[in-house]
Design an enzyme around this catalytic site. Structure first.
Site, PDB file in Angstrom:
ATOM      1  N   ALA A 195      60.491  41.618 -41.864  1.00 45.60           N
ATOM      2  CA  ALA A 195      60.420  40.352 -42.611  1.00 45.60           C
ATOM      3  C   ALA A 195      61.575  39.436 -42.216  1.00 45.60           C
ATOM      4  CB  ALA A 195      60.449  40.632 -44.102  1.00 45.60           C
ATOM      5  N   ASP A 252      60.807  38.089 -38.775  1.00 47.52           N
ATOM      6  CA  ASP A 252      59.795  37.023 -38.854  1.00 47.52           C
ATOM      7  C   ASP A 252      60.407  35.727 -39.366  1.00 47.52           C
ATOM      8  OD1 ASP A 252      57.037  39.183 -39.813  1.00 47.52           O
ATOM      9  OD2 ASP A 252      57.912  38.653 -37.871  1.00 47.52           O
ATOM     10  N   SER A 284      31.360  26.081 -15.742  1.00 48.16           N
ATOM     11  CA  SER A 284      31.728  24.803 -16.348  1.00 48.16           C
ATOM     12  C   SER A 284      30.703  23.755 -15.905  1.00 48.16           C
ATOM     13  CB  SER A 284      33.147  24.427 -15.971  1.00 48.16           C
ATOM     14  OG  SER A 284      33.237  24.321 -14.594  1.00 48.16           O
ATOM     15  N   LYS A 301      28.927  16.880 -26.215  1.00 41.34           N
ATOM     16  CA  LYS A 301      29.813  17.862 -25.581  1.00 41.34           C
ATOM     17  C   LYS A 301      30.953  18.085 -26.565  1.00 41.34           C
ATOM     18  CE  LYS A 301      32.090  18.908 -21.235  1.00 41.34           C
ATOM     19  NZ  LYS A 301      33.380  19.328 -21.745  1.00 41.34           N
ATOM     20  N   ARG A 321      35.963  32.437 -22.439  1.00 41.82           N
ATOM     21  CA  ARG A 321      35.490  32.193 -21.088  1.00 41.82           C
ATOM     22  C   ARG A 321      36.436  32.778 -20.038  1.00 41.82           C
ATOM     23  NH1 ARG A 321      35.496  26.607 -18.230  1.00 41.82           N
ATOM     24  NH2 ARG A 321      35.155  27.398 -16.176  1.00 41.82           N
ATOM     25  N   CYS A 349      63.466  15.164   1.283  1.00 44.89           N
ATOM     26  CA  CYS A 349      63.011  16.000   0.175  1.00 44.89           C
ATOM     27  C   CYS A 349      64.153  16.179  -0.829  1.00 44.89           C
ATOM     28  CB  CYS A 349      62.558  17.350   0.714  1.00 44.89           C
ATOM     29  SG  CYS A 349      62.215  18.535  -0.586  1.00 44.89           S
ATOM     30  N   CYS A 393      57.386  17.034   2.447  1.00 46.98           N
ATOM     31  CA  CYS A 393      58.614  17.671   2.898  1.00 46.98           C
ATOM     32  C   CYS A 393      58.278  18.524   4.118  1.00 46.98           C
ATOM     33  CB  CYS A 393      59.145  18.549   1.771  1.00 46.98           C
ATOM     34  SG  CYS A 393      60.315  19.786   2.323  1.00 46.98           S
TER      35      CYS A 393
HETATM   36  S1  IVH Z   1      26.616  23.865 -21.391  1.00 49.50           S
HETATM   37  C1  IVH Z   1      26.380  26.489 -17.566  1.00 49.50           C
HETATM   38  N1  IVH Z   1      26.762  22.379 -23.523  1.00 49.50           N
HETATM   39  O1  IVH Z   1      32.059  22.204 -21.825  1.00 49.50           O
HETATM   40  C2  IVH Z   1      27.114  25.456 -18.335  1.00 49.50           C
HETATM   41  N2  IVH Z   1      28.794  23.110 -22.577  1.00 49.50           N
HETATM   42  O2  IVH Z   1      33.022  21.315 -19.257  1.00 49.50           O
HETATM   43  C3  IVH Z   1      27.239  25.810 -19.752  1.00 49.50           C
HETATM   44  N3  IVH Z   1      30.791  22.426 -23.792  1.00 49.50           N
HETATM   45  O3  IVH Z   1      32.659  25.404 -20.574  1.00 49.50           O
HETATM   46  C4  IVH Z   1      27.853  24.759 -20.552  1.00 49.50           C
HETATM   47  N4  IVH Z   1      29.760  21.340 -25.391  1.00 49.50           N
HETATM   48  O4  IVH Z   1      32.890  25.035 -23.096  1.00 49.50           O
HETATM   49  C5  IVH Z   1      27.454  23.044 -22.597  1.00 49.50           C
HETATM   50  N5  IVH Z   1      26.738  21.098 -25.451  1.00 49.50           N
HETATM   51  C6  IVH Z   1      27.412  21.752 -24.538  1.00 49.50           C
HETATM   52  C7  IVH Z   1      28.822  21.816 -24.545  1.00 49.50           C
HETATM   53  C8  IVH Z   1      29.481  22.512 -23.535  1.00 49.50           C
HETATM   54  C9  IVH Z   1      30.934  21.712 -24.922  1.00 49.50           C
HETATM   55  C10 IVH Z   1      31.915  22.937 -23.000  1.00 49.50           C
HETATM   56  C11 IVH Z   1      31.787  24.373 -22.573  1.00 49.50           C
HETATM   57  C12 IVH Z   1      31.910  24.340 -21.069  1.00 49.50           C
HETATM   58  C13 IVH Z   1      32.597  23.041 -20.852  1.00 49.50           C
HETATM   59  C14 IVH Z   1      32.339  22.493 -19.460  1.00 49.50           C
END
Ligand code: IVH
Length: 706
Positions: A44, A47, A92, A128, A149, A429, A447
């Site tokens: 404690a 912490d 992504s 998104k 991920r 540099c 450089c």
């Molecule tokens: S689809 C195969 N849909 O954006 C691709 N991604 O920039 C699958 N994300 O890693 C992603 N909203 O974490 C998808 N409606 C959405 C999303 C989304 C947020 C994120 C997700 C992805 C990242 C890519």
């Protein structure tokens, strides 16, 4: 602790003195606990010291010490999360900013699929979410695993934490036997404000924005902490499935909603780019009224059979794109221009700014790109920003789009201080004093010190241990800098001789501040573990200019083994000969990257350093993706004549995904020729050489698409 001045009442001087005292006290407690196994204070009390340290750092961020206990990973008792290998990679999305890019996306999809301009093609559009992605695995309706991920292939096992999120069901009825649901974990605005207020009150760390708060809350080693954080979840996709969810994207999302997952109510179907952009505008208008952060709109091809045909590029699907909202802007004072030297020797100017909030994030550094960008004129004399230069002391506009590094976009000349002088970009540099030169046609000054330049060497090492490269636990950027300074590690090979050089007793390391017996042992184990490394990671880790993660992956899949790759790079000549031709024939490898590769392997010091490194490694051959059981793995295929059921691009991508190499000409090295109607000289040549030849149906049968 009794008699303590409240953090709010501390003067800067007091705060600074107290941070020094706390740093010492915590280090002593760490040592007593981890190294001597003789704790001197209670958990404690310990912490409380850490909390007070964090509270002072949060009030006076600029007083944070280089040896801050809050950054001390070396002695952290945390074992960390176990790793999870994703059975289906977590990818992504490619980004677009302009409406025209959406029209181009649609045209690209049509071209790939061989669809006419006016053939119907439906997409889904949805927000998104600005959070972090999570993959949830259900077996027989029970949640068995949750993983972040990570690098897309391997993530962190956060199952216990995910179970505490109310939005995530624990049991499902009527679900496929194996179901991996993917979506975004996020935090609502109100919840974020409440959490930050609570954190501040208890002297704990506050978060810059809801995304960071969500990430920090999910990645807690103690699930009881996650449980008290208001995390939420939207499902938008899936990974492994024992049976399909539906035949369309929207159908699948609706099915996930029926199973009990929250899905985003602003998801809709659109018939083409015009409707997609209309929906984008609608979502953009609603953005300010939503209780969560979004940073764009994601479009996906609705028909799942078409999604399957479109497949993936190395890190992004061909069937989806993110249409991002425009960047956020703010004005602030440019306090200083500093020059950083990167791993390839590039001198990069960095703007040190008076801290300013841009779209919810405090920004105090921004990139200034290169010397032309500062001077307001490019090498050809063309004006940048109407020719306005940027000076220390200027009032500048900062621009931030999504996760990208903030940029200085504009300058207000009316607010320029009278004594501001044009910035003199260094010609030597600043790190090693070598000449810094600009090659013709290159906007970047570099450089020339190579490996003798400490900045280049350290940056190369940092890159080498980074997540997508060797990813050595316990050896991050901070430790690399420390070890480099002490002369313990000067080049990658030194990492693998560290233990040998310092002996098993590890006395020297153990006695370092921030290191204990356990962390030293963990480090050596982590290094040991990485002696075996996949070829693509090794190629990426070398930090060769222009060779990013996906290029490394392409090269690994093409050359398959380190020996073949090394031999090819060493025997190639820039601009000529068969090895050069083979290298530049790889889809995605252009002459600039090829030149960079070949010159690196011909540069004696670089080459020797690479050779020293690989002596300590076992390099795993690359297995072309999806090619484990593929009849096409390692084969060379030629397509000739016209194809009717698929486009050339599709056939090529499919063949490559199954581990084949696609070539444009038939030779003795060709294994298979796929000949459509109208095949001419190539088919004759194949016949002459006795090479197996099949038609388009035969091909579809072979790859299982028939
Ligand atoms: S689809 C195969 N849909 O954006 C691709 N991604 O920039 C699958 N994300 O890693 C992603 N909203 O974490 C998808 N409606 C959405 C999303 C989304 C947020 C994120 C997700 C992805 C990242 C890519």
């Amino acid at each position: 602790m009794a008699g303590e001045t409240p953090v709010e009442a501390l003067t800067r001087q007091q705060a600074s003195a107290e941070l020094a005292r706390l740093s010492k006290a915590i280090a002593a407690a760490d040592k007593a606990y981890h190294q001597l196994d003789a704790p001197e204070i209670s958990d404690a009390e310990y912490d409380a010291l850490k909390r007070r340290n964090a509270a002072i750092e949060s009030r006076f961020p600029d007083l944070k010490r280089a040896d801050s206990p809050s950054e001390n990973v070396g002695a952290a008792p945390a074992e960390g999360f176990s790793k999870v290998r994703h059975r289906v990679r977590m990818l992504s999305l490619a980004n677009a900013f302009e409406n025209e890019e959406i029209t181009e996306f649609d045209a690209r999809v049509r071209r790939y699929l061989g669809l006419a301009e006016d053939a119907p093609l439906t997409y889904t559009a949805e927000p998104k979410i600005d959070g972090l992605s999570l993959s949830l695995r259900f077996e027989d309706g029970r949640l068995v695993q949750a993983a972040t991920r990570g690098n897309g292939e391997t993530g962190e096992n956060v199952t216990a934490n995910a179970r505490t999120i109310a939005d995530i069901p624990d049991r499902l009825t009527g679900a496929p036997a194996v179901l991996e649901v993917r979506g975004e974990v996020y935090m609502g605005h109100d919840d974020f404000e409440t959490l930050n207020a609570r954190q501040a009150e208890s002297g704990d760390k506050t978060f810059a924005n809801p995304r960071n708060a969500a990430a920090g809350s999910l990645r807690q080693l103690d699930p009881r902490i996650t449980e008290n954080r208001p995390l939420r979840f939207f499902a938008y996709g899936w990974g492994e499935l024992s049976e399909p969810l539906a035949t369309t994207q929207l159908g699948a999302i609706n099915r996930l909603a029926e199973l009990g997952f929250p899905t985003n109510p602003l998801t809709t179907r659109c018939d083409g780019p015009d409707e997609m952009v209309m929906h984008y505008r609608m979502i953009e208008e609603r953005r300010a009224t939503l209780d969560y952060d979004i940073d764009g709109v994601v479009y996906k091809v609705d028909d799942l059979a078409l999604q399957a045909r479109l497949g993936f590029r190395s890190t992004t699907p061909r069937w989806a794109i993110a249409h991002k909202f425009p960047a956020e802007l703010a004005w602030t004072r440019l306090e200083k221009i500093e020059i950083q030297v990167g791993r390839t020797g590039a001198l990069s100017p960095v703007a040190r700014l008076h801290p300013v909030t841009v779209g919810g994030v405090v920004v105090s550094n921004a990139t200034l790109h290169n010397e032309d960008y500062i001077s307001g004129r490019d090498a050809k004399g063309n004006a940048i920003r109407d020719g306005k230069d940027i000076r220390e002391g200027d009032w500048v506009q900062v621009y931030r789009a999504g996760d990208v590094i903030p940029k200085v976009a504009d300058v207000d000349l009316s607010k320029r201080p009278k004594d501001a002088k044009p910035f003199a970009f260094p010609r030597i540099c600043p790190e090693c004093g070598s000449d810094a030169i600009r090659e013709e046609g290159d906007a970047v000054r570099r450089c020339t010190g190579g490996l003798i330049c400490p900045a280049q060497a350290v940056e190369k090492l940092k890159h080498f241990v980074s997540r997508a490269a060797f990813d050595i636990e316990g050896l991050g950027a901070k430790q690399v800098e420390q070890f480099y300074r002490d002369g313990w590690i000067r080049e990658p090979a030194d990492i693998f001789t560290l233990q040998e050089r310092f002996g098993r007793g590890m006395q020297q390391l153990k006695n370092r501040e921030g290191w204990g017996e356990k962390s030293a042992k963990n480090l050596f184990e982590a290094i040991e573990e990485k002696r075996q490394i996949p070829l693509d990671r090794l190629i990426f880790a070398l930090g060769i200019r222009h060779v990013g993660e996906s290029a490394a992956d392409l090269l690994a899949r093409f050359y398959v083994s380190w020996d073949r790759f090394f031999h090819a790079m060493s025997s190639a000549t820039v601009g000529e000969g068969p090895e050069w031709a083979r290298l530049t024939a790889i889809d995605g490898v252009g002459p600039v990257m090829a030149t960079s590769l070949v010159t690196t392997f011909h540069q004696p010091a670089e080459r020797a350093s690479i050779e020293r490194l690989v002596r300590y490694l076992t390099v795993e051959d690359a297995v072309p993706r999806g090619a484990v059981d593929s009849p096409l793995a390692g084969k060379t295929v030629v397509f000739t004549g016209s194809l009717e059921k698929m486009t050339r691009a599709e056939a090529k991508a499919r063949a490559e995904a199954l581990g084949a190499r696609v070539s444009g000409s038939v030779s003795a090295r060709t294994d298979l020729v796929v000949a459509g109607p109208g095949a001419g000289s190539k088919a004759r040549q194949a016949e002459k050489l006795g090479i197996e030849m099949i038609d388009e149906d035969g091909w579809l049968n072979l790859v299982g698409d028939a």
